[in-house]
Motif scaffolding. Structure first.
Motif, mmCIF file in Angstrom:
data_model
loop_
_atom_site.group_PDB
_atom_site.id
_atom_site.type_symbol
_atom_site.label_atom_id
_atom_site.label_comp_id
_atom_site.label_asym_id
_atom_site.label_seq_id
_atom_site.Cartn_x
_atom_site.Cartn_y
_atom_site.Cartn_z
ATOM 1 N N ASP A 4 -6.271 7.231 -2.153
ATOM 2 C CA ASP A 4 -7.006 6.799 -0.966
ATOM 3 C C ASP A 4 -8.101 5.796 -1.307
ATOM 4 N N ILE A 5 -8.768 5.986 -2.433
ATOM 5 C CA ILE A 5 -9.824 5.047 -2.829
ATOM 6 C C ILE A 5 -9.231 3.663 -3.067
ATOM 7 N N VAL A 6 -8.106 3.582 -3.746
ATOM 8 C CA VAL A 6 -7.481 2.277 -4.004
ATOM 9 C C VAL A 6 -7.062 1.608 -2.698
ATOM 10 N N ASN A 7 -6.565 2.390 -1.756
ATOM 11 C CA ASN A 7 -6.118 1.840 -0.480
ATOM 12 C C ASN A 7 -7.244 1.699 0.541
ATOM 13 N N GLN A 8 -8.496 1.873 0.109
ATOM 14 C CA GLN A 8 -9.679 1.713 0.958
ATOM 15 C C GLN A 8 -9.696 2.695 2.120
ATOM 16 N N HIS A 9 -9.149 3.883 1.932
ATOM 17 C CA HIS A 9 -9.208 4.902 2.971
ATOM 18 C C HIS A 9 -10.471 5.734 2.781
ATOM 19 N N VAL A 10 -10.867 6.371 3.822
ATOM 20 C CA VAL A 10 -12.078 7.186 3.785
ATOM 21 C C VAL A 10 -11.882 8.361 2.836
ATOM 22 N N ASN A 11 -12.881 8.612 2.027
ATOM 23 C CA ASN A 11 -12.880 9.767 1.147
ATOM 24 C C ASN A 11 -13.047 11.019 2.004
ATOM 25 N N ARG A 26 0.828 -1.207 0.000
ATOM 26 C CA ARG A 26 0.000 0.000 0.000
ATOM 27 C C ARG A 26 0.863 1.258 0.000
ATOM 28 N N ARG A 27 1.917 1.248 0.833
ATOM 29 C CA ARG A 27 2.812 2.415 0.897
ATOM 30 C C ARG A 27 3.527 2.612 -0.424
ATOM 31 N N THR A 28 3.983 1.511 -1.031
ATOM 32 C CA THR A 28 4.682 1.606 -2.315
ATOM 33 C C THR A 28 3.756 2.168 -3.378
ATOM 34 N N PHE A 29 2.514 1.679 -3.430
ATOM 35 C CA PHE A 29 1.558 2.205 -4.401
ATOM 36 C C PHE A 29 1.341 3.695 -4.174
ATOM 37 N N LYS A 30 1.119 4.083 -2.914
ATOM 38 C CA LYS A 30 0.819 5.487 -2.627
ATOM 39 C C LYS A 30 1.981 6.386 -3.032
ATOM 40 N N THR A 31 3.209 5.940 -2.768
ATOM 41 C CA THR A 31 4.387 6.733 -3.124
ATOM 42 C C THR A 31 4.530 6.859 -4.638
ATOM 43 N N LEU A 32 4.477 5.727 -5.334
ATOM 44 C CA LEU A 32 4.662 5.748 -6.793
ATOM 45 C C LEU A 32 3.505 6.463 -7.496
ATOM 46 N N ALA A 33 2.295 6.254 -7.025
ATOM 47 C CA ALA A 33 1.145 6.915 -7.639
ATOM 48 C C ALA A 33 1.241 8.430 -7.442
ATOM 49 N N GLY A 34 1.754 8.851 -6.308
ATOM 50 C CA GLY A 34 1.955 10.279 -6.082
ATOM 51 C C GLY A 34 2.969 10.855 -7.038
ATOM 52 N N MET A 35 4.043 10.108 -7.288
ATOM 53 C CA MET A 35 5.068 10.561 -8.227
ATOM 54 C C MET A 35 4.515 10.657 -9.641
ATOM 55 N N LEU A 36 3.516 9.822 -9.947
ATOM 56 C CA LEU A 36 2.928 9.798 -11.287
ATOM 57 C C LEU A 36 1.680 10.674 -11.379
ATOM 58 N N HIS A 37 1.483 11.536 -10.399
ATOM 59 C CA HIS A 37 0.428 12.557 -10.392
ATOM 60 C C HIS A 37 -0.986 11.999 -10.274
ATOM 61 N N PHE A 38 -1.144 10.864 -9.592
ATOM 62 C CA PHE A 38 -2.478 10.418 -9.232
ATOM 63 C C PHE A 38 -2.965 11.382 -8.153
ATOM 64 N N THR A 39 -4.247 11.671 -8.131
ATOM 65 C CA THR A 39 -4.749 12.563 -7.091
ATOM 66 C C THR A 39 -4.738 11.845 -5.748
ATOM 67 N N GLU A 40 -4.747 12.622 -4.687
ATOM 68 C CA GLU A 40 -4.759 12.027 -3.345
ATOM 69 C C GLU A 40 -6.026 11.194 -3.151
#
Length: 80
Positions: free
Chosen positions: A23-30, A5-19
């Motif tokens: 969060d939706i992919v990692n099942q966090h609250v919107n 999950r941390r790896t996805f969040k880090t790499l997705a952030g680098m690739l300009h995925f929105t926060e």
């Protein structure tokens, strides 16, 4: 699982995925709705769209110049 999950969040952030996408992919609250009304099943469409976007990134890595394309995305020269 936590590292994935941390790896996805880090790499997705680098690739300009929105926060919100991360969060939706990692099942966090919107953050745009209250916890009282949150239901993860209401976000399947958004999760699928973001997962398909992530799949596109992973398939780009398998191309001949995959890392070059990823670097262009990170530098905002290209958009997914």
């Amino acid at each position: 699982m936590r590292d994935i999950r941390r790896t996805f969040k880090t790499l997705a952030g680098m690739l300009h995925f929105t926060e919100n996408e991360r969060d939706i992919v990692n099942q966090h609250v919107n953050k745009t709705i209250s916890k009282k009304h949150y239901d993860k099943y209401d976000y399947f469409i958004e999760k699928r769209e973001t997962t398909l976007k992530w799949e596109k990134v992973l398939s780009l890595l398998l191309e001949d110049d995959g890392m070059g394309i990823i670097h262009k995305i990170m530098e905002n020269d290209m958009v997914l």
